[in-house]
Motif scaffolding. Structure first.
Motif, PDB file in Angstrom:
ATOM      1  N   LEU A  43       0.834  -1.188   0.000  1.00  0.00           N
ATOM      2  CA  LEU A  43       0.000   0.000   0.000  1.00  0.00           C
ATOM      3  C   LEU A  43       0.870   1.241   0.000  1.00  0.00           C
ATOM      4  N   LYS A  44       0.246   2.369  -0.304  1.00  0.00           N
ATOM      5  CA  LYS A  44       0.888   3.670  -0.219  1.00  0.00           C
ATOM      6  C   LYS A  44       0.294   4.410   0.971  1.00  0.00           C
ATOM      7  N   TYR A  45       1.087   5.296   1.566  1.00  0.00           N
ATOM      8  CA  TYR A  45       0.529   6.105   2.649  1.00  0.00           C
ATOM      9  C   TYR A  45       1.250   7.445   2.708  1.00  0.00           C
ATOM     10  N   GLU A  52       2.334  14.974  -0.750  1.00  0.00           N
ATOM     11  CA  GLU A  52       3.527  15.096  -1.583  1.00  0.00           C
ATOM     12  C   GLU A  52       4.651  14.165  -1.136  1.00  0.00           C
ATOM     13  N   ILE A  53       4.468  13.451  -0.026  1.00  0.00           N
ATOM     14  CA  ILE A  53       5.491  12.502   0.432  1.00  0.00           C
ATOM     15  C   ILE A  53       4.870  11.112   0.596  1.00  0.00           C
ATOM     16  N   THR A  54       4.339  10.588  -0.494  1.00  0.00           N
ATOM     17  CA  THR A  54       3.723   9.259  -0.469  1.00  0.00           C
ATOM     18  C   THR A  54       4.795   8.184  -0.310  1.00  0.00           C
ATOM     19  N   LEU A  55       4.570   7.290   0.651  1.00  0.00           N
ATOM     20  CA  LEU A  55       5.547   6.255   1.002  1.00  0.00           C
ATOM     21  C   LEU A  55       4.959   4.859   0.808  1.00  0.00           C
ATOM     22  N   ASP A  56       5.837   3.850   0.782  1.00  0.00           N
ATOM     23  CA  ASP A  56       5.421   2.459   0.570  1.00  0.00           C
ATOM     24  C   ASP A  56       5.423   1.676   1.878  1.00  0.00           C
ATOM     25  N   SER A  57       4.481   0.737   1.987  1.00  0.00           N
ATOM     26  CA  SER A  57       4.481  -0.167   3.136  1.00  0.00           C
ATOM     27  C   SER A  57       3.712  -1.431   2.775  1.00  0.00           C
TER      28      SER A  57
END
Length: 297
Positions: A43-45, A52-57
């Motif tokens: 998922l993205k969070y 503007e700082i979408t991260l992966d997990s």
């Protein structure tokens, strides 16, 4: 098999805590939520509404009524999709539900200086922070949900023994679905390189229009590329986006040739030296970065 989550320390409940109001979550909305955020799904969070700082997990497990569920196979729903069933037993009342995700930020090293500064200012996965999750595209919809960091914890048994996780409290009524087909078109002016199947040489072009999986490519200064293309032909695009530190490389298929312009459907993206199928999450990431262009709102 249900597992008990053991946190770092246990404090004696105070009188006010023991007398707290009992929470009952909406079971039907929870049943609706689960297909969009299955265990083991990427998922993205983004924290504190900073898109503007979408991260992966990844979702490691669920925490339901204080017990950890590691496998989607342990869960099902009633025929009317109103109640959750865990290992064959229907749960009459859901008092708490949470996602367990790793404390490690997978793509933090890809952030530029400004993004890292924003991440630090927001606190990231700090206790009490709002974390917006973007889940799996399902049934034509892209799911978003705002969660809250409850605490950090450490799993004490099973395959994830001694793994540190973040506990994200979830209110299933906050699930928001966005119709993938209703996404608006974005204008762009992104310099790019295009390579066709018949011509291995890369030619300059401009990406001028983007919508979902479709991109319009302008070749005003070079009509060789459009003339050499045919409908259905595979092309490769290389381009940089605002806030990106590395170029994007994508493959697509020509769906239309309009004078000196090419309309192509994007199908694959290069990830770690290997082309993979383009997902709805990749599209969201592209749109987020395109919106960082000046005068593109």
């Amino acid at each position: 098999m249900l597992k008990i989550l053991k946190i770092f320390s246990r404090k004696r409940a105070t009188t006010s805590q023991s007398a707290s109001v009992r929470v009952i979550l909406d079971s039907a909305r929870l049943c609706q939520l689960l297909p969009y955020f299955p265990i083991s799904s990427n998922l993205k969070y983004f924290p504190e509404y900073r898109q503007e700082i979408t991260l992966d997990s990844i979702i490691i497990a669920y925490l339901i009524n204080g017990e950890v569920i590691y496998s989607n196979n342990e869960l099902s729903t009633t025929n009317d999709n109103h109640n959750l069933i865990i290992n064959g037993t229907m749960i009459d009342e859901i008092n708490s539900f949470a996602f367990l995700i790793p404390t490690i930020i997978r793509n933090e090293t890809e952030l530029d200086y400004e993004q890292k500064e924003i991440l630090e200012q927001s606190g990231g996965l700090a206790k009490g922070n709002s974390i917006t999750l973007i889940g799996q595209q399902y049934d034509g919809n892209i799911p978003f949900i705002d969660t809250v960091v409850k605490k950090y914890a450490r799993l004490r048994d099973g395959h994830f023994n001694n793994t540190q996780v973040v506990v994200l409290n979830v209110d299933p009524t906050l699930l928001e679905l966005k119709d993938q087909r209703s996404q608006t078109r974005l204008t762009a002016k992104i310099p790019a390189l295009i390579q066709t199947k018949l011509d291995n040489e890369k030619h300059q072009c401009t990406l001028i229009d983007f919508s979902e999986h479709t991109v319009k490519i302008c070749c005003d200064d070079n009509d060789i590329v459009p003339m050499s293309c045919e409908k259905g032909e595979t092309i490769t695009l290389t381009f940089n986006l605002p806030t990106s530190t590395t170029p994007h490389i994508m493959k697509g298929r020509v769906v239309k040739i309009d004078g000196t312009a090419i309309i192509a459907k994007l199908e694959e993206i290069l990830i770690e030296q290997q082309f993979e199928k383009l997902t709805s999450i990749d599209i969201l990431e592209l749109k987020t970065k395109l919106l960082q262009q000046p005068n593109n709102h």
